[in-house]
Design a protein around this motif. Structure first.
Motif, mmCIF file in Angstrom:
data_model
loop_
_atom_site.group_PDB
_atom_site.id
_atom_site.type_symbol
_atom_site.label_atom_id
_atom_site.label_comp_id
_atom_site.label_asym_id
_atom_site.label_seq_id
_atom_site.Cartn_x
_atom_site.Cartn_y
_atom_site.Cartn_z
ATOM 1 N N ALA A 134 51.778 7.379 74.500
ATOM 2 C CA ALA A 134 51.897 7.301 73.045
ATOM 3 C C ALA A 134 53.307 6.935 72.607
ATOM 4 N N GLN A 135 54.317 7.220 73.425
ATOM 5 C CA GLN A 135 55.685 6.864 73.064
ATOM 6 C C GLN A 135 55.830 5.371 72.769
ATOM 7 N N THR A 136 54.990 4.545 73.383
ATOM 8 C CA THR A 136 55.091 3.109 73.120
ATOM 9 C C THR A 136 54.743 2.767 71.677
ATOM 10 N N GLY A 137 54.007 3.664 71.007
ATOM 11 C CA GLY A 137 53.715 3.443 69.596
ATOM 12 C C GLY A 137 54.960 3.443 68.737
ATOM 13 N N LEU A 138 55.988 4.186 69.145
ATOM 14 C CA LEU A 138 57.250 4.157 68.406
ATOM 15 C C LEU A 138 57.883 2.771 68.479
ATOM 16 N N ALA A 139 57.822 2.167 69.651
ATOM 17 C CA ALA A 139 58.388 0.826 69.810
ATOM 18 C C ALA A 139 57.554 -0.229 69.084
ATOM 19 N N LYS A 140 56.250 -0.004 68.949
ATOM 20 C CA LYS A 140 55.401 -0.937 68.205
ATOM 21 C C LYS A 140 55.640 -0.846 66.702
ATOM 22 N N GLY A 141 55.960 0.350 66.210
ATOM 23 C CA GLY A 141 56.063 0.563 64.771
ATOM 24 C C GLY A 141 57.458 0.513 64.210
ATOM 25 N N LEU A 142 58.473 0.513 65.086
ATOM 26 C CA LEU A 142 59.855 0.577 64.615
ATOM 27 C C LEU A 142 60.737 -0.412 65.359
ATOM 28 N N ARG A 143 61.737 -0.911 64.672
ATOM 29 C CA ARG A 143 62.816 -1.644 65.317
ATOM 30 C C ARG A 143 64.111 -1.051 64.796
ATOM 31 N N LEU A 144 64.689 -0.139 65.494
ATOM 32 C CA LEU A 144 64.547 0.101 66.916
ATOM 33 C C LEU A 144 64.107 1.537 67.156
ATOM 34 N N SER A 145 63.922 1.893 68.433
ATOM 35 C CA SER A 145 63.502 3.244 68.781
ATOM 36 C C SER A 145 64.174 3.649 70.089
ATOM 37 N N HIS A 146 64.051 4.962 70.420
ATOM 38 C CA HIS A 146 64.548 5.502 71.697
ATOM 39 C C HIS A 146 66.053 5.293 71.864
ATOM 40 N N ALA A 147 66.783 5.306 70.747
ATOM 41 C CA ALA A 147 68.221 5.065 70.792
ATOM 42 C C ALA A 147 68.991 6.359 71.073
ATOM 43 N N LEU A 148 70.297 6.230 71.213
ATOM 44 C CA LEU A 148 71.144 7.360 71.567
ATOM 45 C C LEU A 148 71.076 8.479 70.541
ATOM 46 N N PHE A 149 70.996 8.134 69.249
ATOM 47 C CA PHE A 149 70.933 9.147 68.204
ATOM 48 C C PHE A 149 69.514 9.385 67.708
ATOM 49 N N ASP A 150 68.508 8.914 68.409
ATOM 50 C CA ASP A 150 67.109 9.234 68.130
ATOM 51 C C ASP A 150 66.700 10.484 68.899
ATOM 52 N N GLY A 151 65.797 11.248 68.326
ATOM 53 C CA GLY A 151 65.161 12.321 69.084
ATOM 54 C C GLY A 151 63.891 11.831 69.750
ATOM 55 N N ASP A 152 63.097 11.065 68.992
ATOM 56 C CA ASP A 152 61.882 10.399 69.486
ATOM 57 C C ASP A 152 61.093 11.283 70.445
ATOM 58 N N THR A 153 60.508 12.332 69.855
ATOM 59 C CA THR A 153 59.719 13.314 70.595
ATOM 60 C C THR A 153 58.251 13.165 70.227
ATOM 61 N N VAL A 154 57.392 13.122 71.232
ATOM 62 C CA VAL A 154 55.946 13.042 71.024
ATOM 63 C C VAL A 154 55.269 14.184 71.763
ATOM 64 N N PHE A 155 54.499 14.980 71.029
ATOM 65 C CA PHE A 155 53.619 15.982 71.620
ATOM 66 C C PHE A 155 52.234 15.370 71.781
ATOM 67 N N ALA A 156 51.502 15.819 72.794
ATOM 68 C CA ALA A 156 50.115 15.391 72.986
ATOM 69 C C ALA A 156 49.246 16.619 73.162
ATOM 70 N N ALA A 157 48.119 16.662 72.459
ATOM 71 C CA ALA A 157 47.202 17.799 72.521
ATOM 72 C C ALA A 157 45.792 17.304 72.816
#
Length: 334
Positions: free
Chosen positions: A255-278
């Motif tokens: 699901a983390q790839t959804g961040l890269a699909k929806g945002l420019r940019l993501s997963h950067a040094l000052f991002d938290g970019d946390t995904v929980f899965a249930a």
């Protein structure tokens, strides 16, 4: 789409509650499960902050969690899980240890401390009470945009917010996503109005504009929030499939790839970019490996859509120099 809410609560076994403080310009969103629910997580950005995530690792003893919290407030917001625990304890929920029940409530936060709201809260921040209030508001239906944990969220150029979306896989598994869009970058191409997630849109859920006829190089600048300002997009994806914690972690990774699909940019040094899965465990897998692959890919698409919906549904904060909302600039498209 007409027979579904297009929310994470389309996944059986999940309800959501929101609470926020307008003067504070921050809030809390809680995903409450009907019973102990298999969950895991992945944090990819360089600036995450979370609580009680150790129990989500596949090699730990906890078999399920009671709720997951997405909150504003940066590190101060981690108090919200305490309010959710208090509500769950009052309802006799939690992991049984002898005669004592301990509610398991993982949480992630986003940084919204510089959005114009009044953060002079005195000795203790208000997030514990907001967490409790969010539990009191749980429902299968909930608002999007400037609400709950997304109340104070921003992107680099537009107001962020709380977004959600859902889908059903070929073998009938329901998948949903919910996200606080507080991105270091942008959810729109160049200055807008087109969303990066437009290729995944369902039934004009965020305006129906599609993609521009051509995304030229000059439309792909890398803009991000200046200075050492963490941004932390945080999310939950869920499915009604029966998964163990190892496969729930794999789902969070996909699901983390959804961040890269929806945002420019993501997963950067000052991002938290946390995904929980249930995984609420309502349906056994039909074709184990292919089902897991499709559920993960669908979750990524849902997360990208939820990001766009969070920005599309947002309203601007009423403070000087606040960022405009998408609809302030581009109106209500259909």
């Amino acid at each position: 789409m007409s027979d579904r809410r297009n929310l994470i609560t389309d996944v059986a076994g999940i309800r959501v509650g929101n609470a926020h403080n307008e003067a504070l310009a921050s809030g809390v969103t809680v995903a409450l499960f009907d019973g102990p629910t298999t969950a895991s997580w992945v944090a990819v950005g360089g600036g995450p902050a979370a609580r009680d995530t150790g129990c989500l690792e596949p090699d730990t003893v906890a078999e399920g969690v009671d709720a997951i919290v997405l909150s504003g407030g940066s590190g101060f917001g981690l108090d919200a899980a305490g309010g959710v625990q208090a509500w769950l304890r009052a309802h006799e929920r939690g992991f049984l240890v002898g005669s004592v029940r301990v509610p398991l409530v993982p949480q992630a936060i986003c940084f919204d401390l510089l959005n114009g709201g009044d953060k002079d809260w005195g000795r203790y921040p208000p997030y514990r009470e907001l967490g409790y209030a969010a539990c009191e508001a749980i429902s299968e239906d909930f608002a999007l945009g400037t609400v709950g944990g997304g109340y104070g969220a921003t992107t680099v150029n537009l107001k962020g917010g709380l977004g959600s979306a859902s889908a059903v896989t070929a073998n009938g598994f329901t998948v949903g996503a919910m996200v606080v869009v507080n991105a270091i970058g942008s959810a729109v191409i160049d200055s807008g109005p087109h969303f990066w997630a437009a290729g995944y849109e369902v039934e004009a859920e965020f305006g129906g504009l599609g993609l521009p006829s051509h995304v030229r190089p000059e439309m792909r600048p890398m803009h991000w929030k200046g200075g050492p300002q963490p941004a932390t997009t945080i999310a939950i994806v869920a499915t009604d499939a029966i998964l163990d914690k190892a496969m729930a972690k794999r789902l969070a990774m996909a699901a983390q790839t959804g961040l890269a699909k929806g945002l420019r940019l993501s997963h950067a040094l000052f991002d938290g970019d946390t995904v929980f899965a249930a995984a609420t465990g309502r349906k056994p897998l039909v074709d184990r490996y292919n089902d897991i692959i499709e559920i993960g890919a669908t979750a990524a698409d849902c997360l990208a859509r939820a990001i766009a919906r969070g920005v599309y549904e947002a309203t601007a904060l009423p403070f000087p120099e606040s960022l405009p909302a998408w609809r302030d600039k581009f109106g209500r498209s259909s």
